[in-house]
Design an enzyme around this catalytic site. Structure first.
Site, mmCIF file in Angstrom:
data_model
loop_
_atom_site.group_PDB
_atom_site.id
_atom_site.type_symbol
_atom_site.label_atom_id
_atom_site.label_comp_id
_atom_site.label_asym_id
_atom_site.label_seq_id
_atom_site.Cartn_x
_atom_site.Cartn_y
_atom_site.Cartn_z
ATOM 1 N N GLY B 36 -13.532 -0.067 -7.390
ATOM 2 C CA GLY B 36 -13.730 1.338 -7.718
ATOM 3 C C GLY B 36 -14.146 1.423 -9.171
ATOM 4 O O GLY B 36 -13.922 0.483 -9.920
ATOM 5 N N GLY B 39 -11.192 4.611 -13.609
ATOM 6 C CA GLY B 39 -10.621 5.927 -13.365
ATOM 7 C C GLY B 39 -10.588 6.319 -11.905
ATOM 8 O O GLY B 39 -10.336 7.471 -11.564
ATOM 9 N N GLY B 41 -8.463 5.138 -9.779
ATOM 10 C CA GLY B 41 -7.091 5.059 -9.292
ATOM 11 C C GLY B 41 -6.668 3.667 -8.878
ATOM 12 O O GLY B 41 -5.553 3.470 -8.419
ATOM 13 N N LYS B 42 -7.536 2.681 -9.078
ATOM 14 C CA LYS B 42 -7.192 1.358 -8.562
ATOM 15 C C LYS B 42 -6.085 0.665 -9.365
ATOM 16 O O LYS B 42 -5.236 0.005 -8.783
ATOM 17 C CB LYS B 42 -8.439 0.468 -8.426
ATOM 18 C CG LYS B 42 -9.256 0.289 -9.684
ATOM 19 C CD LYS B 42 -10.568 -0.377 -9.326
ATOM 20 C CE LYS B 42 -11.310 -0.929 -10.532
ATOM 21 N NZ LYS B 42 -11.473 -0.004 -11.679
ATOM 22 N N GLU B 162 -7.668 -6.146 -12.873
ATOM 23 C CA GLU B 162 -8.867 -6.302 -13.699
ATOM 24 C C GLU B 162 -8.736 -7.509 -14.621
ATOM 25 O O GLU B 162 -9.161 -7.468 -15.777
ATOM 26 C CB GLU B 162 -9.119 -5.041 -14.522
ATOM 27 C CG GLU B 162 -9.345 -3.831 -13.641
ATOM 28 C CD GLU B 162 -10.186 -2.773 -14.334
ATOM 29 O OE1 GLU B 162 -11.035 -3.139 -15.161
ATOM 30 O OE2 GLU B 162 -10.003 -1.595 -14.039
#
Lengths: 265, 275, 288
Positions: B36, B39, B41-42, B162
């Site tokens: 995604g 921002g 929501g992941k 991430e």
């Protein structure tokens, strides 16, 4: 930064002094400092000096490295000597210089005070030269453990110290980065009006603080994710080992101290 | 392994939900890529999986254990997490100390710790660095140490939040190879959060997040067919997939959608030998 | 402004046990209006080289010329005016923000350089539009913004001094695909419309191929390759040896040439156009 300045630096070597338990070194340095403050006679100073010199030799750190590294300190020691020479006004006048009388007691006092200073710095430097900061932290934590029953946050204090040590290189790098970025935006940290320079410092400090806070936040989250919940049910990976070498060194030190008080009268 | 049931989370009451009525499940041993734009929501989703955040509404369960204030310490033993910034999750003054940190927290006896620390470091091929200070390591190496710190706790799930974003191409490669290596030797559920779809191609399944909701879920080949839709929500399919899309429009049809270069070249070779 | 390096060496902490040679005999020219890219991995000397461009570092020996400015081992008193002409966007530039409002932060540079602040203020809306920020952010604190927006504020703070040369160190690090695209097209338009000389440092070989017209490859402090990106990337083997890759599309073209004998030339096609070319070549039957 002056790279030859060695106070607080650790020099990795394989020597008996390096191999000693950090607690041993810490306790000995502590008592050495106490004893030094009560030293009054020349022979007692000689004993203390011999012990420090013995330690320095056994540490296998090159003596020239130590002498050079302490260079900025020599200045302070010599200044102390000269100040005492002029301030003390007891005993008989030896000679006078620029109209100032120098007393014989003053010479003795000046010698005592400056050798005291020298020995203190030499011993503590020897401690940091041969012991990693993290071992010192561990030693402080274990030695202060009894104070936990008084509800003093010993574990937290030690953790704080070790994390600060861990992040010093990171913060130095960050400072360098931000000061270069602000210099590229036309700031001058070295010249200009004091108001401008103050502003320049802010341009460096504010981003540094913000980033340090962000790091602290990240670190707290990472620690929590790895199950950190304070001192609760915690074991320790780093261990301090008290060996027969430590015992021998302690015995030597006790003999030195006894000899010291014998000669100190 | 991980079940979300109508989970919502908002950072403060005035703003919208970062995660919005999300239901989904992740199977044991699955490698999930959670993708995604920034921002979407992941990352919030990841922090809900091990109780770093607790849902505003809805329920989450991990390995049959329902997440609450009473259970999150248990759940954190099952779910390890590697974060984005390699520097800011390195707690120890040396590699070994850092790997041991999680074990110390769990009160593992020292002899056991020494064994587990060495084993974990060997698994990520960082054993020879065991006495190094963190400032001597590259970003990729730091992330491998972070993985070792988690492996030592022997969790069931590892979340990579991430974890590759701040790494250079070599570091990214190092990280992916390490994960692939782990998958060969152990049973382990992987949740890999990224906005780079070429990294997501290695997963068993991709979950696409948008506006706090699950926007799509499927095998990488299926998901990559939605090139235009993905680009509308700020994502870019891997280069090989877009090249294949161009070929496809001009009459080249392969048996399966190629995920990386080797698959494309191999299939083209087969195809051309038939022509 | 033309940039010329003549036999530049740089040594960190010379004459000490910690001395380290970061640049070895670098000679290169970046012409006015070029879009130059520097490639090399961490520790190759890239950032040391960049810091010579606005006088943060001075060469240990050799000369750097930037337009009329000359940097040698001697101290240069005109460093400030050089820094105004050569803007630098550091890696993660959002970390340098510090003022209470976005407006103050952007105007920080002009104030330091003694520029007409009122005029700079007047230019704010244009600059904001360029970097893709709404004007209502001006009175907000930069720390309330998202990471991507903070980066744009930092870039605006560099653009406001109207530099002739813009240096960007990994400007897209940590951004998602959309953010990356926006920043890369911003740089493109600064290059084309404002005719700025662009110097980009990046790990993304695709970006070098698509945007730059000059590529310089550094390894262990030495300049090992230079030329047009397409040419530099021809030498896949040499680049691999120093731990660097080539763009994926060129890899694919090379592989198709080797295994299938497909003759495809890279002419800055988009990925789908490249797919079309491959399909055409396939239908033509290759050269086997």
């Amino acid at each position: 930064m002056n790279q030859s300045f060695i106070i607080g630096q650790y020099v990795p070597k394989e020597s008996p002094v390096h191999a000693l338990d950090a607690r041993t070194k810490l306790v000995i340095v502590f008592f050495y400092v106490l004893v030094t403050f009560s030293a009054e006679t020349l022979s007692s100073y000689l004993i203390l000096f011999l012990f420090a010199a013995f330690g320095a030799v056994m540490s296998r750190v090159h003596p020239l490295f130590i002498v050079k590294g302490l260079r900025p300190i020599w200045f302070i020691i010599i200044l102390t000597f000269i100040l005492h020479l002029f301030i003390q006004r007891q005993g008989e006048v030896l000679f006078s210089i620029f109209g100032y009388a120098i007393y014989d007691q003053a010479v003795i006092q000046a010698a005592i005070i400056s050798s005291r200073l020298f020995l203190l710095i030499l011993m503590t430097t020897l401690l940091t030269l041969t012991t990693t900061p993290i071992s010192i932290t561990d030693a402080v934590e274990t030695l202060l453990k009894p104070l936990k029953s008084l509800k003093l946050p010993i574990h937290e204090l030690a953790l704080m110290m070790s994390i600060s040590l861990r992040f010093i290189p990171t913060l130095i790098e960050e400072t360098d980065k931000i000061s270069k970025a602000q210099a590229s935006r036309g700031i001058d940290f070295r010249t200009g009006k004091w108001r401008d320079r103050l502003k320049a410092i802010f341009a460096l400090l504010i981003p540094l603080f913000i980033s340090a806070f962000k790091r602290a936040e990240d670190l707290a989250m990472a620690m929590e994710a790895r199950g950190y919940r304070g001192d609760y049910g915690r074991t320790k990976f780093r261990e301090l080992k008290f060996t027969s070498l430590d015992l021998i060194v302690f015995l030597i030190f006790i003999i030195i101290v006894i000899g010291f008080f014998y000669f100190n009268g | 392994m991980i079940e979300f049931n109508k989970v919502s989370y908002s950072y403060d009451k005035n703003s919208g939900n970062a995660v919005d009525e999300l239901s989904m499940s992740i199977e044991q041993n699955e490698w999930i890529a959670l993708i995604g734009h920034n921002g979407s929501g992941k990352s919030t989703l990841a922090k809900l999986m091990n109780g770093l955040l607790l849902p505003t509404s809805g329920t989450i369960s991990v390995d049959g254990l329902s997440l609450s204030e009473d259970t999150y310490w248990e759940i954190r033993k099952k779910v390890g997490m590697v974060f984005q910034n390699p520097e800011n999750q390195f707690v120890g003054t040396t590699v070994m100390d850092d790997v041991a940190f999680g074990l110390e927290n769990l009160g593992v006896p020292r002899e056991e710790m020494v064994k587990r620390v060495s084993a974990a470091l060997k698994e990520v091929d960082m054993y020879s660095f065991k006495d190094q200070a963190p400032n001597r390591l590259s970003g990729g190496q730091k992330q491998r140490v972070a993985i070792a710190g988690i492996l030592a706790i022997m969790p069931e799930v590892i979340i990579f939040d991430e974890a590759s974003t701040m790494l250079d191409p070599n570091g990214k490669q190092e990280l992916l190879e390490t994960i692939k290596g782990l998958r060969k030797t152990k049973k382990m559920t992987i949740v890999y959060i990224t906005h780079d779809l070429s990294e997501a191609a290695y997963a068993d399944r991709i979950i696409v997040m948008n506006e706090g909701r699950q926007w799509m879920s499927g095998k990488p080949r299926e998901v990559f067919q939605y090139q235009n839709e993905l680009s509308e929500i700020g994502l870019e399919i891997p280069l090989i997939s877009s090249i294949y899309a161009g070929m496809n429009e001009h009459g080249v049809k392969l048996e399966k959608e190629p995920l990386h270069m080797k698959e494309l070249v191999d299939q083209l070779w087969k195809l051309s030998s038939k022509m | 402004m033309e940039i010329v390096f003549e036999n530049v060496d740089f040594i960190y902490q010379p004459n000490s046990p910690f001395s380290h040679q970061a640049l070895k005999d670098i000679s290169l020219t970046i012409k006015d209006g070029d879009y130059a890219a520097f490639i090399g991995h961490t520790g190759s000397g890239k950032s040391t080289l960049l810091q010579h461009l606005n006088g943060i570092l001075r060469p240990t020996s050799g000369t750097v010329r930037i337009g009329d400015f000359e940097l040698t081992t001697k101290k240069n008193n005109e460093i400030k005016s050089l820094r105004r002409k050569v803007g630098v966007v550091f890696q993660y530039p959002e970390h340098q923000l510090f003022e209470e409002t976005v407006e103050k932060d952007i105007l920080f540079g002009p104030k330091n350089f003694g520029m007409d602040v009122e005029e700079a203020k007047h230019n704010l809306p244009t600059i904001l539009e360029e970097v893709g920020l709404p004007t209502d952010v001006l009175q907000r604190s930069p720390f309330e913004l998202s990471g991507g927006q903070m980066r744009r504020v930092a870039i605006a703070g560099v653009l406001i001094t109207e530099p002739n040369v813009l240096i960007l160190d990994e400007p897209t690090a940590g951004l998602d695909p959309r953010g990356r695209k926006q920043i890369m097209s911003l740089i493109d338009s600064l290059h084309k419309k404002k005719r700025m000389t662009i110097i980009l440092v990046t790990h993304h070989m695709e970006d070098v191929l698509r945007h730059a017209n000059q590529a310089f490859v550094l390894n262990k402090g030495e300049l090992v390759m230079q030329g047009e990106p397409v040419e530099v990337f021809q030498e896949e083997e040499r680049l691999r040896k120093i731990g660097l890759g080539i763009p994926e599309e060129l890899q694919l073209i090379n592989q198709l040439k080797q295994t299938l004998g497909l003759p495809i030339t890279y002419l800055h096609q988009s990925p789908s156009e490249l797919g079309k070319d491959i399909a055409k070549a396939l239908h033509a039957g290759g050269n086997r």
